[in-house]
Design a protein around this motif. Structure first.
Motif, PDB file in Angstrom:
ATOM      1  N   ALA A   1      -8.132 107.420  27.815  1.00 56.87           N
ATOM      2  CA  ALA A   1      -7.755 108.165  26.103  1.00 56.87           C
ATOM      3  C   ALA A   1      -6.274 107.771  26.525  1.00 56.87           C
ATOM      4  CB  ALA A   1      -7.730 109.425  26.721  1.00 56.87           C
ATOM      5  N   ASP A   2      -5.924 107.235  27.947  1.00 54.90           N
ATOM      6  CA  ASP A   2      -4.571 106.590  27.916  1.00 54.90           C
ATOM      7  C   ASP A   2      -4.542 105.045  28.223  1.00 54.90           C
ATOM      8  OD1 ASP A   2      -3.981 109.046  28.761  1.00 54.90           O
ATOM      9  OD2 ASP A   2      -3.768 108.780  30.740  1.00 54.90           O
ATOM     10  N   GLN A   3      -5.512 104.176  27.913  1.00 56.06           N
ATOM     11  CA  GLN A   3      -5.808 103.286  27.624  1.00 56.06           C
ATOM     12  C   GLN A   3      -6.045 103.067  25.692  1.00 56.06           C
ATOM     13  OE1 GLN A   3      -8.532 101.291  29.938  1.00 56.06           O
ATOM     14  NE2 GLN A   3      -6.882 100.493  31.579  1.00 56.06           N
ATOM     15  N   VAL A   4      -6.546 103.741  24.983  1.00 56.74           N
ATOM     16  CA  VAL A   4      -7.173 103.092  23.731  1.00 56.74           C
ATOM     17  C   VAL A   4      -6.107 103.562  22.749  1.00 56.74           C
ATOM     18  CG1 VAL A   4      -7.989 105.926  22.889  1.00 56.74           C
ATOM     19  CG2 VAL A   4      -9.421 103.927  22.789  1.00 56.74           C
ATOM     20  N   LEU A   5      -6.049 102.450  21.179  1.00 58.17           N
ATOM     21  CA  LEU A   5      -5.663 102.290  20.566  1.00 58.17           C
ATOM     22  C   LEU A   5      -6.869 102.010  19.509  1.00 58.17           C
ATOM     23  CD1 LEU A   5      -3.555 103.060  19.056  1.00 58.17           C
ATOM     24  CD2 LEU A   5      -2.371 100.107  19.531  1.00 58.17           C
ATOM     25  N   CYS A   6      -6.953 102.631  18.310  1.00 60.96           N
ATOM     26  CA  CYS A   6      -7.779 102.427  16.969  1.00 60.96           C
ATOM     27  C   CYS A   6      -7.208 101.495  16.280  1.00 60.96           C
ATOM     28  CB  CYS A   6      -8.597 103.672  16.024  1.00 60.96           C
ATOM     29  SG  CYS A   6      -9.654 103.397  17.980  1.00 60.96           S
ATOM     30  N   LEU A   7      -7.457 100.101  15.979  1.00 63.12           N
ATOM     31  CA  LEU A   7      -6.892  99.356  15.502  1.00 63.12           C
ATOM     32  C   LEU A   7      -7.534  99.640  13.695  1.00 63.12           C
ATOM     33  CD1 LEU A   7      -6.729  95.515  17.136  1.00 63.12           C
ATOM     34  CD2 LEU A   7      -5.321  98.094  16.994  1.00 63.12           C
ATOM     35  N   PRO A   8      -6.127  98.915  12.706  1.00 63.44           N
ATOM     36  CA  PRO A   8      -6.624  99.232  11.240  1.00 63.44           C
ATOM     37  C   PRO A   8      -8.184  98.679  11.027  1.00 63.44           C
ATOM     38  CG  PRO A   8      -4.634  98.345  11.575  1.00 63.44           C
ATOM     39  CD  PRO A   8      -5.011  98.168  12.914  1.00 63.44           C
ATOM     40  N   MET A   9      -9.746  99.064  10.461  1.00 65.96           N
ATOM     41  CA  MET A   9     -10.710  98.639  10.131  1.00 65.96           C
ATOM     42  C   MET A   9     -10.820  99.708   8.911  1.00 65.96           C
ATOM     43  SD  MET A   9     -13.725  97.366  10.829  1.00 65.96           S
ATOM     44  CE  MET A   9     -13.397  96.578  12.736  1.00 65.96           C
ATOM     45  N   PHE A  10     -10.971  98.750   7.671  1.00 62.97           N
ATOM     46  CA  PHE A  10     -11.613  98.780   7.137  1.00 62.97           C
ATOM     47  C   PHE A  10     -12.615  97.710   5.969  1.00 62.97           C
ATOM     48  CE2 PHE A  10      -7.297  99.570   6.082  1.00 62.97           C
ATOM     49  CZ  PHE A  10      -6.807  99.084   5.181  1.00 62.97           C
ATOM     50  N   ALA A  11     -12.824  98.083   5.081  1.00 59.62           N
ATOM     51  CA  ALA A  11     -13.988  96.849   4.308  1.00 59.62           C
ATOM     52  C   ALA A  11     -12.483  96.428   3.436  1.00 59.62           C
ATOM     53  CB  ALA A  11     -15.014  97.897   2.928  1.00 59.62           C
ATOM     54  N   ASP A  12     -11.803  96.841   2.657  1.00 56.96           N
ATOM     55  CA  ASP A  12     -11.023  95.780   1.979  1.00 56.96           C
ATOM     56  C   ASP A  12      -9.530  95.940   3.013  1.00 56.96           C
ATOM     57  OD1 ASP A  12     -10.242  98.312   1.804  1.00 56.96           O
ATOM     58  OD2 ASP A  12     -10.242  98.025  -1.094  1.00 56.96           O
ATOM     59  N   LEU A  13      -9.575  95.477   3.948  1.00 58.36           N
ATOM     60  CA  LEU A  13      -8.488  95.141   4.645  1.00 58.36           C
ATOM     61  C   LEU A  13      -8.408  93.703   4.544  1.00 58.36           C
ATOM     62  CD1 LEU A  13      -5.965  95.129   6.817  1.00 58.36           C
ATOM     63  CD2 LEU A  13      -8.311  95.144   9.215  1.00 58.36           C
ATOM     64  N   ASP A  14      -8.276  93.072   4.464  1.00 55.81           N
ATOM     65  CA  ASP A  14      -7.695  91.553   3.993  1.00 55.81           C
ATOM     66  C   ASP A  14      -6.823  90.496   5.027  1.00 55.81           C
ATOM     67  OD1 ASP A  14      -4.438  92.089   3.520  1.00 55.81           O
ATOM     68  OD2 ASP A  14      -5.078  91.462   1.401  1.00 55.81           O
ATOM     69  N   ASP A  15      -7.420  89.283   4.593  1.00 61.90           N
ATOM     70  CA  ASP A  15      -7.131  88.763   5.925  1.00 61.90           C
ATOM     71  C   ASP A  15      -5.733  89.261   5.789  1.00 61.90           C
ATOM     72  OD1 ASP A  15      -9.739  87.096   6.492  1.00 61.90           O
ATOM     73  OD2 ASP A  15      -8.448  85.489   6.278  1.00 61.90           O
ATOM     74  N   GLU A  16      -4.890  89.241   5.121  1.00 58.57           N
ATOM     75  CA  GLU A  16      -3.158  89.030   5.658  1.00 58.57           C
ATOM     76  C   GLU A  16      -2.953  90.205   6.201  1.00 58.57           C
ATOM     77  OE1 GLU A  16      -0.676  89.634   1.768  1.00 58.57           O
ATOM     78  OE2 GLU A  16       0.644  89.631   3.451  1.00 58.57           O
ATOM     79  N   GLY A  17      -4.395  90.762   6.130  1.00 56.15           N
ATOM     80  CA  GLY A  17      -3.447  92.204   6.894  1.00 56.15           C
ATOM     81  C   GLY A  17      -4.032  92.171   8.306  1.00 56.15           C
ATOM     82  N   VAL A  18      -5.440  91.738   8.483  1.00 52.23           N
ATOM     83  CA  VAL A  18      -5.630  91.485   9.784  1.00 52.23           C
ATOM     84  C   VAL A  18      -4.469  91.069  10.428  1.00 52.23           C
ATOM     85  CG1 VAL A  18      -7.788  90.418  10.843  1.00 52.23           C
ATOM     86  CG2 VAL A  18      -8.012  91.531   9.327  1.00 52.23           C
ATOM     87  N   ASN A  19      -4.121  89.291   9.818  1.00 56.26           N
ATOM     88  CA  ASN A  19      -3.079  88.309  10.288  1.00 56.26           C
ATOM     89  C   ASN A  19      -2.400  89.282  10.857  1.00 56.26           C
ATOM     90  OD1 ASN A  19      -4.677  86.118   9.920  1.00 56.26           O
ATOM     91  ND2 ASN A  19      -3.503  85.357   7.811  1.00 56.26           N
ATOM     92  N   ARG A  20      -2.013  90.115   9.884  1.00 58.03           N
ATOM     93  CA  ARG A  20       0.346  90.536  10.172  1.00 58.03           C
ATOM     94  C   ARG A  20      -0.569  92.353  11.936  1.00 58.03           C
ATOM     95  NH1 ARG A  20       1.201  94.204   5.286  1.00 58.03           N
ATOM     96  NH2 ARG A  20       2.457  96.151   6.961  1.00 58.03           N
ATOM     97  N   VAL A  21      -1.707  92.495  11.792  1.00 54.58           N
ATOM     98  CA  VAL A  21      -2.184  93.121  13.368  1.00 54.58           C
ATOM     99  C   VAL A  21      -2.422  92.291  13.982  1.00 54.58           C
ATOM    100  CG1 VAL A  21      -4.361  94.020  14.365  1.00 54.58           C
ATOM    101  CG2 VAL A  21      -3.043  94.493  11.615  1.00 54.58           C
ATOM    102  N   ILE A  22      -2.417  91.097  14.337  1.00 54.58           N
ATOM    103  CA  ILE A  22      -2.727  90.095  15.609  1.00 54.58           C
ATOM    104  C   ILE A  22      -1.539  89.262  15.385  1.00 54.58           C
ATOM    105  CG2 ILE A  22      -3.669  87.644  16.541  1.00 54.58           C
ATOM    106  CD1 ILE A  22      -6.038  88.615  13.611  1.00 54.58           C
ATOM    107  N   ASN A  23      -0.916  88.850  15.071  1.00 57.54           N
ATOM    108  CA  ASN A  23       0.436  88.860  15.011  1.00 57.54           C
ATOM    109  C   ASN A  23       1.468  89.297  15.881  1.00 57.54           C
ATOM    110  OD1 ASN A  23       0.631  85.699  14.552  1.00 57.54           O
ATOM    111  ND2 ASN A  23       1.392  86.718  12.024  1.00 57.54           N
ATOM    112  N   VAL A  24       1.664  90.845  15.954  1.00 57.56           N
ATOM    113  CA  VAL A  24       2.294  92.050  16.972  1.00 57.56           C
ATOM    114  C   VAL A  24       1.422  91.527  18.410  1.00 57.56           C
ATOM    115  CG1 VAL A  24       2.616  93.759  16.889  1.00 57.56           C
ATOM    116  CG2 VAL A  24       2.619  93.192  14.902  1.00 57.56           C
TER     117      VAL A  24
END
Ligand SMILES: *Cc1c(COP(=O)(O)O)cnc(C)c1O
Length: 370
Positions: A342-365
């Motif tokens: 519970a102290d370590q977890v973070l659920c990242l954005p995950m849904f069917a129409d999450l596009d490449d650009e969105g995934v890149n933004r999450v990954i970059n941070v």
């Protein structure tokens, strides 16, 4: 310009053009609820898609949990996990039963079967595990324990839509399994849910219980509740069922991109795909430890600065909420692994129409830590 907001999830919508003719049909039939045409169709289609024999639709994913405990006349104490959405434990409370928390397995977040036996008392009658993030519990081991002590098993399978092990639905494990079709889940009917059981007599009893206990026009056989799904949501659900495989495939692509991007980053642990399991990629949790160089909460806030909204599922633990924290089993010393996750977890954005650009933004941070 501020980047577009990326939320942790985004609902799967059917096409409006396909939905409108169904609405017209419902208007023509003049039948809105109480086991209507689309309700019957969706029950059949879901049972077939999921690979289960008996399934009853519900109006949300919490009432099947409450009803399952009623249907099996569970009494006394129910062993469960603190690492879940609150509805799991609330359903035990709503039946006037005592929840008993057992710690979880670090690898999966699911209840640790090896800790169950020590929590069994003469009052224990059932186990309510959760397939957290859609990862199957060790159903074989849990069944062995239940058989030795004569306990029932109700799986909260709200995360496990479509999950199979070697081609067999995970919903066939235990005595019953519940599903949620809430807007935020892999498959949704806006609000909705289902209860899966393994024989016709039990399904009949469940169907009475979700309709006030009515077994006929003038016969009430039990103090049931009202938990029926209406025709509009059943029709919507039929359309979404046609595209759920495509949605799961898109989620898998997102999961693979995250895994590739984070695989060499110290301090980030991810769940693995298990061989033989058909995963549904319902969530993408990462577990942040010290080596990452930034705390979980700092990362959570950092993502927000970029208009990216992860969620700390499941923090805080259910066992820390006021209704439950007084229970002996809720003592943090009984639940060290659950507290750690519970102290370590973070659920990242995950849904069917999450596009490449969105995934890149999450990954970059996450990769740049800034
Ligand atoms: C979503 C969820 C529920 C409750 O489902 P609702 O449809 O929101 O009532 C129950 N258990 C778990 C683990 C969930 O994630």
């Amino acid at each position: 310009m501020q980047n577009k907001e990326i939320t942790v999830t985004s609902p799967l919508f059917p096409s409006l053009d396909d939905f409108i003719p169904m609405l017209k049909d419902i208007w023509d039939r003049k039948w809105l609820t109480n086991n209507g045409h689309y309700h019957k169709e969706l029950e059949k289609a879901l049972a077939e898609y999921l690979g289960v024999e008996y399934l009853s639709l519900f109006t949300n994913g919490t009432l099947p949990l409450i009803t399952a405990l009623q249907a099996m006349r569970i009494t006394g104490e129910v062993i469960t996990t603190p690492y879940s959405f609150v509805a799991t434990t609330h359903s035990i409370w709503w039946n006037g039963l005592k929840p008993v928390f057992v710690d979880v397995d670090e690898e999966t977040g699911n209840i640790n079967p090896e800790k169950i036996e020590a929590a069994i008392t003469p009052h224990t009658t059932a186990i309510m595990p959760v397939h957290v993030y859609g990862t199957p519990c060790n159903t074989k081991r849990i069944q062995e324990i239940a058989d030795i002590y004569g306990l029932k098993i109700i799986y909260d399978a709200a995360h496990a839509f479509g999950v199979k092990i070697n081609g067999e639905s995970v919903l066939n494990a235990g005595d019953m399994s519940t599903l949620s079709f809430h807007a935020t889940k892999v498959y949704n009917t806006i609000e909705g849910g289902a209860l899966v059981c393994h024989d016709a007599a039990t399904k009949k009893r469940i169907d009475y219980l979700k309709n006030f206990g009515f077994a006929g026009e003038t016969t009430v056989v039990a103090p049931g509740i009202n938990s029926k799904m209406d025709e509009i949501r059943a029709a919507y659900g039929l359309l979404n069922l046609k595209q759920v495989d495509k949605a799961i495939a898109s989620r898998k692509v997102v999961a693979e991109r995250y895994r590739e991007a984070f695989k060499d980053i110290p301090g980030i642990r991810m769940l693995k795909d298990i061989e033989g399991v058909r995963h549904n990629y319902a969530y993408f949790p990462i577990f942040i430890s010290e080596e990452y160089g930034m705390s979980r909460d700092a990362l959570y806030e950092k993502l927000k600065e970029y208009n990216i909204y992860g969620r700390r599922y499941f923090y805080p633990l259910i066992s820390t909420f006021s209704a439950y924290k007084g229970l002996e089993s809720a003592n943090p010393s009984n639940l060290p692994v659950a507290h750690k996750l519970a102290d370590q977890v973070l659920c990242l954005p995950m849904f069917a129409d999450l596009d490449d650009e969105g995934v890149n933004r999450v990954i970059n941070v996450i990769v740049n830590r800034k």
